[in-house]
Design a protein around this motif. Sequence first.
Motif, PDB file in Angstrom:
ATOM      1  N   UNK A   1       4.382   1.314  -8.717  1.00 33.61           N
ATOM      2  CA  UNK A   1       4.960   1.467  -7.387  1.00 33.61           C
ATOM      3  C   UNK A   1       5.999   2.583  -7.369  1.00 33.61           C
ATOM      4  N   UNK A   2       6.795   2.660  -8.408  1.00 32.21           N
ATOM      5  CA  UNK A   2       7.813   3.701  -8.507  1.00 32.21           C
ATOM      6  C   UNK A   2       7.186   5.083  -8.630  1.00 32.21           C
ATOM      7  N   UNK A   3       6.204   5.207  -9.514  1.00 33.52           N
ATOM      8  CA  UNK A   3       5.528   6.493  -9.731  1.00 33.52           C
ATOM      9  C   UNK A   3       4.845   6.979  -8.443  1.00 33.52           C
ATOM     10  N   UNK A   4       4.338   6.032  -7.658  1.00 35.38           N
ATOM     11  CA  UNK A   4       3.652   6.380  -6.411  1.00 35.38           C
ATOM     12  C   UNK A   4       4.620   6.472  -5.224  1.00 35.38           C
ATOM     13  N   UNK A   5       5.918   6.413  -5.504  1.00 40.16           N
ATOM     14  CA  UNK A   5       6.976   6.608  -4.510  1.00 40.16           C
ATOM     15  C   UNK A   5       7.005   5.531  -3.418  1.00 40.16           C
ATOM     16  N   UNK A   6       6.683   4.299  -3.786  1.00 38.09           N
ATOM     17  CA  UNK A   6       6.849   3.196  -2.843  1.00 38.09           C
ATOM     18  C   UNK A   6       8.344   3.015  -2.608  1.00 38.09           C
ATOM     19  N   UNK A   7       8.702   2.640  -1.396  1.00 37.30           N
ATOM     20  CA  UNK A   7      10.115   2.473  -1.074  1.00 37.30           C
ATOM     21  C   UNK A   7      10.482   1.019  -0.822  1.00 37.30           C
TER      22      UNK A   7
ATOM     23  N   UNK B   1       0.844  -1.190   0.000  1.00 37.35           N
ATOM     24  CA  UNK B   1       0.000   0.000   0.000  1.00 37.35           C
ATOM     25  C   UNK B   1       0.877   1.237   0.000  1.00 37.35           C
ATOM     26  N   UNK B   2       0.483   2.205  -0.816  1.00 45.47           N
ATOM     27  CA  UNK B   2       1.192   3.481  -0.843  1.00 45.47           C
ATOM     28  C   UNK B   2       0.190   4.544  -0.420  1.00 45.47           C
ATOM     29  N   UNK B   3       0.535   5.260   0.643  1.00 46.54           N
ATOM     30  CA  UNK B   3      -0.319   6.325   1.166  1.00 46.54           C
ATOM     31  C   UNK B   3       0.381   7.646   0.904  1.00 46.54           C
ATOM     32  N   UNK B   4      -0.335   8.570   0.298  1.00 48.59           N
ATOM     33  CA  UNK B   4       0.226   9.886  -0.027  1.00 48.59           C
ATOM     34  C   UNK B   4      -0.699  10.944   0.560  1.00 48.59           C
ATOM     35  N   UNK B   5      -0.162  11.786   1.440  1.00 47.73           N
ATOM     36  CA  UNK B   5      -0.933  12.827   2.118  1.00 47.73           C
ATOM     37  C   UNK B   5      -2.177  12.253   2.804  1.00 47.73           C
ATOM     38  N   UNK B   6      -2.035  11.084   3.395  1.00 42.44           N
ATOM     39  CA  UNK B   6      -3.128  10.478   4.135  1.00 42.44           C
ATOM     40  C   UNK B   6      -4.137   9.715   3.301  1.00 42.44           C
ATOM     41  N   UNK B   7      -3.942   9.661   1.995  1.00 45.85           N
ATOM     42  CA  UNK B   7      -4.869   8.952   1.111  1.00 45.85           C
ATOM     43  C   UNK B   7      -4.165   7.763   0.463  1.00 45.85           C
ATOM     44  N   UNK B   8      -4.876   6.664   0.384  1.00 48.26           N
ATOM     45  CA  UNK B   8      -4.353   5.477  -0.282  1.00 48.26           C
ATOM     46  C   UNK B   8      -4.286   5.748  -1.777  1.00 48.26           C
ATOM     47  N   UNK B   9      -3.065   5.712  -2.334  1.00 49.49           N
ATOM     48  CA  UNK B   9      -2.929   6.017  -3.756  1.00 49.49           C
ATOM     49  C   UNK B   9      -2.688   4.772  -4.605  1.00 49.49           C
ATOM     50  N   UNK B  10      -2.273   3.659  -3.958  1.00 49.03           N
ATOM     51  CA  UNK B  10      -2.041   2.420  -4.698  1.00 49.03           C
ATOM     52  C   UNK B  10      -2.059   1.259  -3.723  1.00 49.03           C
ATOM     53  N   UNK B  11      -2.688   0.157  -4.129  1.00 50.09           N
ATOM     54  CA  UNK B  11      -2.680  -1.058  -3.306  1.00 50.09           C
ATOM     55  C   UNK B  11      -2.614  -2.274  -4.223  1.00 50.09           C
TER      56      UNK B  11
END
Length: 106
Positions: A47-53, A22-32
């Motif tokens: 995952x890369x575009x959504x800044x997953x680490x 899961x990628x959360x950006x500014x408190x919102x789920x942006x990708x799962x």
Amino acid sequence: MRHKYIPLELAQVGMVLSQTAQVVHHGFLSLALPAGHVLTEENLSQLSVHHAEFIYIDQPDDRSDEQVALDTAQAAGRVLTLFDGADLSEPNMAAFFDQVLAYRSA
């Protein structure tokens, strides 16, 4: 199978997620992506575009039962050393301890 926590840079097409990514950006789920999902080139790009680490993956575990037991005992010993003096009767600290132990034992 063995769960492994890896940086996204080491992820490859065909790897299987052992936990939901899961990628959360500014408190919102942006990708799962669900546990058990087989990664594709498109997923890695997303995952890369959504800044997953980091992600959890499954990988074959070819260690013997004895080696697994030894590795687990060593990991537990290291974690106990890290938490020496911590109040593990406090629920938040106990939950944190459990998470670190699970991560180190994988």
